[in-house]
Structures are given as structure tokens and as C-alpha cells.
Design a protein around this motif. Sequence first.
Motif, PDB file in Angstrom:
ATOM      1  N   VAL A 326       0.827  -1.277  -0.114  1.00 50.93           N
ATOM      2  CA  VAL A 326      -0.216   0.106   0.076  1.00 50.93           C
ATOM      3  C   VAL A 326       0.924   1.360   0.099  1.00 50.93           C
ATOM      4  O   VAL A 326       0.704   2.188  -0.698  1.00 50.93           O
ATOM      5  N   ASN A 327       1.897   1.235   0.711  1.00 52.99           N
ATOM      6  CA  ASN A 327       2.928   2.660   0.909  1.00 52.99           C
ATOM      7  C   ASN A 327       3.406   2.527  -0.576  1.00 52.99           C
ATOM      8  O   ASN A 327       3.556   3.665  -1.052  1.00 52.99           O
ATOM      9  N   ALA A 328       4.005   1.360  -1.377  1.00 48.66           N
ATOM     10  CA  ALA A 328       4.503   1.636  -2.455  1.00 48.66           C
ATOM     11  C   ALA A 328       3.687   2.287  -3.441  1.00 48.66           C
ATOM     12  O   ALA A 328       3.886   3.265  -4.211  1.00 48.66           O
ATOM     13  N   TYR A 329       2.337   1.801  -3.532  1.00 47.96           N
ATOM     14  CA  TYR A 329       1.322   2.383  -4.674  1.00 47.96           C
ATOM     15  C   TYR A 329       0.869   3.907  -4.317  1.00 47.96           C
ATOM     16  O   TYR A 329       0.703   4.466  -5.231  1.00 47.96           O
ATOM     17  N   ARG A 330       0.886   3.929  -3.129  1.00 39.79           N
ATOM     18  CA  ARG A 330       0.609   5.335  -2.642  1.00 39.79           C
ATOM     19  C   ARG A 330       1.683   6.375  -3.018  1.00 39.79           C
ATOM     20  O   ARG A 330       1.283   7.397  -3.404  1.00 39.79           O
ATOM     21  N   ALA A 331       3.023   6.062  -2.921  1.00 44.12           N
ATOM     22  CA  ALA A 331       4.135   6.782  -3.282  1.00 44.12           C
ATOM     23  C   ALA A 331       4.045   6.827  -4.808  1.00 44.12           C
ATOM     24  O   ALA A 331       4.570   8.080  -5.342  1.00 44.12           O
ATOM     25  N   LYS A 332       3.778   6.048  -5.614  1.00 46.44           N
ATOM     26  CA  LYS A 332       3.499   6.072  -6.987  1.00 46.44           C
ATOM     27  C   LYS A 332       2.563   6.966  -7.368  1.00 46.44           C
ATOM     28  O   LYS A 332       2.717   7.997  -8.413  1.00 46.44           O
ATOM     29  N   GLU A 333       1.545   6.948  -6.722  1.00 45.32           N
ATOM     30  CA  GLU A 333       0.292   7.794  -6.795  1.00 45.32           C
ATOM     31  C   GLU A 333       0.601   9.461  -6.559  1.00 45.32           C
ATOM     32  O   GLU A 333       0.276  10.170  -7.421  1.00 45.32           O
ATOM     33  N   VAL A 334       1.591   9.533  -5.595  1.00 38.23           N
ATOM     34  CA  VAL A 334       2.038  10.951  -5.216  1.00 38.23           C
ATOM     35  C   VAL A 334       2.917  11.513  -6.281  1.00 38.23           C
ATOM     36  O   VAL A 334       2.877  12.506  -6.604  1.00 38.23           O
ATOM     37  N   GLY A 335       3.499  10.606  -7.030  1.00 35.69           N
ATOM     38  CA  GLY A 335       4.289  10.701  -8.189  1.00 35.69           C
ATOM     39  C   GLY A 335       5.831  10.972  -7.898  1.00 35.69           C
ATOM     40  O   GLY A 335       6.497  11.599  -8.619  1.00 35.69           O
ATOM     41  N   VAL A 336       6.133  10.238  -6.893  1.00 38.60           N
ATOM     42  CA  VAL A 336       7.652  10.294  -6.548  1.00 38.60           C
ATOM     43  C   VAL A 336       8.463   8.851  -6.367  1.00 38.60           C
ATOM     44  O   VAL A 336       9.550   8.679  -6.264  1.00 38.60           O
ATOM     45  N   ALA A 337       7.749   8.030  -7.122  1.00 37.69           N
ATOM     46  CA  ALA A 337       8.293   6.722  -7.193  1.00 37.69           C
ATOM     47  C   ALA A 337       7.625   5.582  -8.374  1.00 37.69           C
ATOM     48  O   ALA A 337       6.531   5.967  -8.839  1.00 37.69           O
TER      49      ALA A 337
END
Length: 394
Positions: A326-337
Motif C-alpha cells: 500500500v505504501n509503494a502504490y501510494r508513493a507512485k500515486e503521489v508521483g515520487v516512485a
Amino acid sequence: MRAYFAPCGMGLGHIVRCEAVLRRLREFVEVDAYFATYSEGLSYARGAGLKALEIPKMRLVMKRNGEIDVERTLCHITPRLPSIVAKQLAHDLKYMMSLRPDVVISDTRAIAVLAAKLARLPCVCLLNQARVFVPRRKRMLRASRLAEAGILATLGQVWLLADEIFVPDYPEPFTISRMNLTAPDRMRKKMHLVGPILTKRPEELPSQEELKEKLGFRPEDPLIFMPVTGTLEERPHFLKAMLRMLRGLANHLQVVVSLGLPDRGERPLVNSPSFRVYYWVNDFYSYLKACDVAILRGGHGGITKCMAFGKPMLIVPPPSHTEKIVNAYRAKEVGVAKVLLQEEIYRERVREALMSLLEEPSYREKLQLTQRLANRLDALGKIASSILRLAERS
């Protein structure tokens, strides 16, 4: 002041956060600190010379590829849970009644919060996961749903017993643990999002080019930093695959890996000009500022630190580890990963992801915003002030 720290012992993130809080507290007052934990947390505490108290551990059953074995874990924990809880509670109460701390600081260890309230001690809780998502498997679907509902209902009531709840995360729209903080309104109102826990800030360190040169890397070429975190059982399969991939990319990129084994010290396992593997790196923040891209496993602390230092991330979360996924996909959603699943670790996929993170300007643009936000926040200051206030009242 006497402080009783109770970090979750799975991995090193929780105890490292608590150690950072202790350092900030010692800027204001003399602190006699004790760390009650287990597993990797206990090993770290002993190795760091902290006053360590052993707590009975709670074990997840892992598969050989580092994936949580949901079926076996549920079968293992469910009948033993009352005994595990009772043993942990008995140990915490025994230590607290003997030491009589002025304050208890729990990092994601609910039993310690309960013990603190039974012992009538003030308690601060550090938390970035109020809700546990149990991985779904067809054979155990009903059991998983029941376990998830039961955990949420029980833990929610325990977390509410804490006098203060601090979430070391960014305010919206950059909150990484947003889904993991899904909880009843009464609990969410008690949570304070205070920003990332940092013991060093980017402006306190030399420039990126100076740090690269100081660490023995070429300043003009990209540097990839992979600090390996998580439980010891999660690591071997991931490391075997990633080290093979990264060694093959070292002709084009510079790579430095920390295996996350502090008891081995900062000794190199591999030490070539463009590809280095250390058991542990003592100055994490220097490597973080020196790098151009970080490869992470989805741990909350690693993601929020990268956002504070403006570093784009390639995140490869462990299979079935729902919090990190969940952390990983949220960081992707934020646009930093960018995110790759563990089964997607192929040299071309890894190379493409790293080059995209190095070359696409959108990641840097988002990270400039998170850097500016992190610069305005002082998580350690807010947490330390609350602890001091509660300790004075006790």
C-alpha cells in the motif's frame, strides 16, 4: 526523566525512530531510557548499547521467497494469540512496575499501550498503520476477512488508550500511509500528522557532488542507493535477484547497497569502483543525499526520508506484505516512485525503471514540493515536547 520505549521488533524502522526521539529528548533533559522489544529490534538495541529488555516475540510464517505465508501464519497465530498477548503484557507490566518510568513511548506495539494504562502511566504512541490489511487467499478468504475485522476492532480501541498518537507522515496531499490510517473518526481525530522523522536534514550536509566524491564515487555519474530493510526472512530471495541485476547495470551506473545488518559493522562484502555492497552503512543520510535514485522495499520511514531529501524511488515491496504494498502504490500515486513487484525483477525492467526515474522531470518536480513541506515540519520537536509535557504531569 525515565523513559520506557516499546518499539515493534519486526525490522529496524520502529526502533530507529524511537532512538531518534531519545536523541531529541536528550537535547532538553537527562533521560534514563529502556527499550522493550524483540527480534531484530532487540538485536539492534543490544548492538547500539541501549538498555534492552526482551519481550516475547510474535512470529509471522514466511515462504522461501520472502512472502508471508497467510494460511500458515493464521493457523500458527490464532490458537497461540491469547498466550502471546498474555506473555507480552506480563513482561511489559513487570518491567514498568519495576522501573516506574515517567512516560511510555510505544511505536506500533499495542500491548505496551495497554500495559501503560493498566500501570497508570502516561503513554505516547508513534503509528503509521492503524489498520492491518490481511492478504487475501481463496482458501483462507473468510478467515482473512474475519481476522482483519477483528484486528481493526481490537487494535483501534487499544490505540485510543494512548494520551497522544503521532503519525510521522506528511499532511495531505502527500500522506503515504493514507490507506493504512483508515480508522473510525474518533481515532483519526486523535492522530497528529507531524511529518517525517529526520535526524539530519539535507541542508546540514555537503552538496551531492561533494558527498559522492567523499564516499569514493564519480560525481558526474548517477548513483543508485539500495538500503535493504524488513525482517531477515524477507531479504534473501530479493537480495539474490537484485544483486545479480544491479551488478549487471554497474557498467552504466554506480551502485551502493547496504544489507541492513548493523551487527556486522560497516564492512564491504563487495568493493569495486562502481558496485559496492556493505553489511551496514553508518552514515545513512550522507548516502541518501549522495544518491540519485533509491531502491526501497516500501518501508514507511524510507519513503518519507527520500521525499524529504528529494530522491525518486524504485520500490519493490515484499509479496503479501500489505502495508508496504500500500505504501509503494501510494508513493507512485503521489508521483515520487515507480513500483515493481518482486516477480517482475528482470534486468531490462529494472534498468528501464531506473532510467525513467533519472530522466523524467516530473519526479523531481513533485519531490521539490515534498522537500519544501518537510523543511517546514519538525516531527521530533513535536513528539519530544509532548513526551516532556506528559512526563512532567506524571
